[in-house]
Design a protein around this motif. Structure first.
Motif, PDB file in Angstrom:
ATOM      1  N   UNK A  15     -71.404 -11.332  12.755  1.00  0.00           N
ATOM      2  CA  UNK A  15     -72.037 -10.708  13.659  1.00  0.00           C
ATOM      3  C   UNK A  15     -72.917  -9.536  12.919  1.00  0.00           C
ATOM      4  N   UNK A  16     -71.979  -8.765  12.264  1.00  0.00           N
ATOM      5  CA  UNK A  16     -72.341  -7.573  11.526  1.00  0.00           C
ATOM      6  C   UNK A  16     -73.628  -7.963  10.488  1.00  0.00           C
ATOM      7  N   UNK A  17     -73.123  -9.032   9.690  1.00  0.00           N
ATOM      8  CA  UNK A  17     -74.391  -9.479   8.729  1.00  0.00           C
ATOM      9  C   UNK A  17     -75.664 -10.062   9.562  1.00  0.00           C
ATOM     10  N   UNK A  18     -75.596 -10.539  10.687  1.00  0.00           N
ATOM     11  CA  UNK A  18     -76.854 -11.008  11.532  1.00  0.00           C
ATOM     12  C   UNK A  18     -77.553  -9.812  11.982  1.00  0.00           C
ATOM     13  N   UNK A  19     -76.909  -9.065  12.684  1.00  0.00           N
ATOM     14  CA  UNK A  19     -77.363  -7.758  13.365  1.00  0.00           C
ATOM     15  C   UNK A  19     -78.231  -7.013  12.628  1.00  0.00           C
TER      16      UNK A  19
END
Length: 545
Positions: A15-19
């Motif tokens: 989620x961190x990489x995506x956001x």
């Protein structure tokens, strides 16, 4: 197993990489009292990487617990991302807990590092010598030299610790069923209980917040997160915002009505979430200092039920709809949201909005009667609510003793919520009370919540809390504690007359007390246990009609 689909981990690292890449231009905005400091999600990703590298240098290499003793701000958001994404466990410490409870939860979770905001250093300093497992304290947004270091504890400056760290981090592949974060209940009936959220449960819960008929956060939103990040993970708003690219407006320590109004004027958020007491205070301020807040497309209220009078006031006077939500620490927390069905209009829609809402597909619910029988969803049968689902706790964190389900709270794989209510055939929950707060008078039940809402509909009343007190004849009778609006006056006799056509005659309270403030829990709910104690100790001036 017949399946042709890939299997990927629903981790917060993912989620961190995506956001922070796909939504790199969205922002986390921290209010400073008169203006905002801004950090894009792209910058937030680098910020989180620096923090993760710093924590590695302090010996955080596995699922050790890292505590945060912080306001809602960009530094706290970086911790929300870095700590679980690196494989450690985020433990949000409630800054409003009683000192002995703070010591208990930090020791029970075995926190090894605590990140603290500078303005909260004096609070933490008093208890730090009793935190047995803490080895490092990191002071953000303040002077680290103001915190005396007990033996065996090193104190670091957040800025200095992160200054030399790389702004990239090799985020590991983390098992989605491993712990990502911990919250403890507010401990109103004993020691706080720990709930360990998994990466998977947070991911699925975030999808509920954004993609189902819940908060409906979207990329174009700017969400004002007044609900504290230590209160049930800020209701999932930080992770949900990152998932869809909604910007986040963080109020830091500026939670009084005037600065909130200033934030609204300056930043024009489209969405907000907070407990009812925050909105009661803001309403009084706005009525005295009018401003346009119609940029808020919606406000979600949870923690306790919003009085209908409050909901109507915001909609009628400020064109801002208030949406009820229900949940608890053990449910991550959102369990239901009171968005009416499309077919409901006018007063019928309001009937739905007064409820605690409809359950999403992933939350199963049932009502259990006094004799242990399951009750029908007929909008009449009243029982204790039990829930089950992929973001609902199956046990409390037991520390070294393990995680054995507490039979008082868990029943055959279901969470016993302690809430009493009814469910309509189309799945809308109406709570009538907490099990411990229902008043039994002459063999009949009186809902303290219903009485509170009716009293708070009076134009002179700011707050009202109702508890049951002993009565020789009827077993229990309601006691109403009333807080008046500034400059207003009303008598107990007048309030009782105001209720006379709104509740059954036998429910009309004889016992009234006027107080400066209703005692509240660490998360802003009415603390009825303390109110009952005040009565039993003779600390309330009670009028009996």
């Amino acid at each position: 197993m017949l399946s042709t689909m890939q299997d990927g981990q629903l981790s917060l690292g993912r989620l961190l990489r995506h956001g922070t890449t796909v939504h790199s231009e969205s922002e986390v905005i921290t209010w400073t009292g008169s203006e905002a400091r801004r950090e894009t999600y792209g910058e937030l990703g680098k910020h989180a990487a620096k923090l993760a590298n710093a924590l590695r240098s302090l010996g955080i290499t596995g699922d050790q617990r890292v505590g945060t003793f912080m306001w809602n701000n960009a530094e706290h958001m970086a911790a929300y991302l870095a700590i679980p994404a690196m494989g450690a466990v985020l433990h949000t410490l409630n800054i409003r807990l009683f000192p002995e409870q703070l010591v208990f939860v930090a020791n029970h979770a075995e926190d090894q590092v605590v990140i603290v905001d500078g303005t909260l250093v004096p609070l933490l300093a008093k208890q730090l010598p009793e935190l047995k497992t803490v080895r490092h304290v990191i002071v953000a947004n303040g002077d680290a030299s103001t915190l005396p270091a007990p033996d065996g504890v090193q104190v670091h400056s957040y800025d200095e610790l992160l200054a030399g760290q790389p702004d990239t981090f090799d985020w590991p592949e983390v098992d989605e069923r491993s712990a990502a974060a911990m919250c403890y209940t507010s401990g109103t009936t004993g020691d706080p209980k720990g709930v360990a959220y998994s990466h998977r449960s947070i991911w699925l819960h975030s999808m509920q917040v954004t993609m189902t008929d819940s908060m409906r956060l979207a990329q174009h939103d700017k969400a004002l997160a007044i609900v504290p990040m230590f209160h049930a993970m800020a209701w999932g708003m930080p992770y949900a915002a990152l998932m869809v690219g909604a910007s986040l407006l963080m109020p830091d320590r500026f939670l009084q009505p005037a600065p909130i109004a200033q934030m609204l004027d300056a930043e024009k958020p489209t969405f907000a979430g907070a407990v009812p007491t925050i909105w009661q205070g803001l309403l009084s301020h706005l009525d005295a200092n009018p401003q346009d807040i119609s940029h808020l497309r919606e406000v979600v209220v949870g923690g306790s039920a919003a009085p209908p009078s409050l909901m109507h006031a915001f909609e009628d006077r400020y064109n801002v709809p208030i949406l009820h939500a229900w949940g608890m620490t053990e449910t991550s927390p959102l369990g239901s949201v009171a968005r009416p069905p499309v077919s409901a209009t006018g007063e019928k829609a309001w009937d739905y909005r007064y409820t605690q809402g409809r359950f999403p597909a992933s939350v199963s619910a049932r009502l259990i009667g006094d004799n242990g029988e399951e009750l029908p969803w007929d909008n009449e049968s009243v029982g204790e609510l039990e829930v089950q689902g992929p973001w609902i706790a199956a046990s409390y964190y037991g520390g070294k003793a393990g995680d054995e389900p507490d039979p008082e709270k868990f029943h055959d794989g279901w969470l016993r919520t302690g809430d009493v209510g009814k469910i309509s055939p189309d799945g809308y929950l109406t709570l009538t009370d907490r099990a411990k707060d229902v008043i039994k008078s002459g063999g009949e039940w009186i809902s303290s919540v219903d009485l509170e809402n009716q009293v708070m509909a009076h134009p002179a009343v700011a707050e009202a809390a109702v508890v049951g007190i002993p009565d020789e004849k009827w077993d229990e009778r309601p006691l109403v504690a009333v807080v008046l609006k500034e400059g207003q006056s009303v008598t107990a006799e007048e309030l009782r007359e105001f209720l006379s056509d709104k509740v059954a005659k036998w429910q009309l309270p004889e016992n009234w007390t006027f107080v400066d403030e209703v005692p509240k829990t660490s998360v802003g709910k009415f603390d009825k246990k303390r109110l009952r104690a005040f009565h039993s100790e003779g600390k309330l001036d009670v009028s009996q009609l």
